[in-house]
Design an enzyme around this catalytic site. Sequence first.
Site, PDB file in Angstrom:
ATOM      1  N   PRO A   2       1.829  -2.268  -6.690  1.00  0.00           N
ATOM      2  CA  PRO A   2       1.198  -0.995  -6.323  1.00  0.00           C
ATOM      3  C   PRO A   2       0.721  -0.261  -7.578  1.00  0.00           C
ATOM      4  O   PRO A   2       1.484  -0.079  -8.519  1.00  0.00           O
ATOM      5  CB  PRO A   2       2.320  -0.210  -5.645  1.00  0.00           C
ATOM      6  N   GLU A   3      -0.525   0.120  -7.575  1.00  0.00           N
ATOM      7  CA  GLU A   3      -1.086   0.868  -8.703  1.00  0.00           C
ATOM      8  C   GLU A   3      -1.358   2.295  -8.231  1.00  0.00           C
ATOM      9  O   GLU A   3      -1.104   2.633  -7.081  1.00  0.00           O
ATOM     10  CB  GLU A   3      -2.355   0.178  -9.180  1.00  0.00           C
TER      11      GLU A   3
END
Length: 271
Positions: A2-3
């Site tokens: 997840p960014e």
Amino acid sequence: MPELPEVETTRRGIEPHLLGKTIDALVVREPRLRWPVPPDLPAKLRGLIVRSVRRRGKYLLLGTDAGTLILHLGMSGSLRIVSPEAPLRKHDHFDLLFGYGSCLRFHDPRRFGCLLWTESDPKAHPLLASLGPEPLEPGFTGRYLQEKARGRSLAVKSFIMDSQVVVGIGNIYASEALFRAGIAPNRAAGRISLSRYEKLADSIRTVLEASIEQGGTTLRDFVNEAGHPGYFRQILAVYERAGEACRRCGSGIRSGRLGQRATYWCARCQK
Ligand SMILES: [Zn+2]
């Protein structure tokens, strides 16, 4: 992993389900996350009302009158809003249960995520205190980048991926933003002009915003117990396109390692 756009999409997805709601219970099934979940946390949270759902870098901050919950999704974490009776999956490590019969459920196969608590200003917490500016807020400009880079020979790609310089620029977004700005990833950070840094700051914003916008269309996945929270990808210009034709000039996209990270660029478009 997840960014920033996925974390922001998660924030927007869970916020309406949490704001103003009372925490009935925290059920911890696996406290051994990146840092252990504090054993006294369930007792502390009971009866508190969620007053805010904010994001700082890739941390989610759930504010209450008594303190702030600090959540991080780590390498493989995700949050969903489910019914408390929804069947558990493997790696569903904790539930935050709310009085109205809903549940925020954390799933994380690799357990690099975290759930921590602070009763002080969360921005002064050791994990957050040294973070650089938010790329989507007004303080993030080409001039800021240029000043921060002065005298540094570090490759510009590694420079913008340093969370003390600016938060939330992961490998994909760094590669894509540098392509849009026409800057070679290995160029020394201290040897880039102001106008090119201005273009880079704009490109970083554009790439992140496009991803967040795209995330809005998959928002339902974050609040659907059947759905797997799909991380999304905009159409990529260079990332994982080694050997394919550059979308701008047609020459082959190059790949290599830079600071232990896979890096993709067009040698003709990026100088
Ligand atoms: Zn090109």
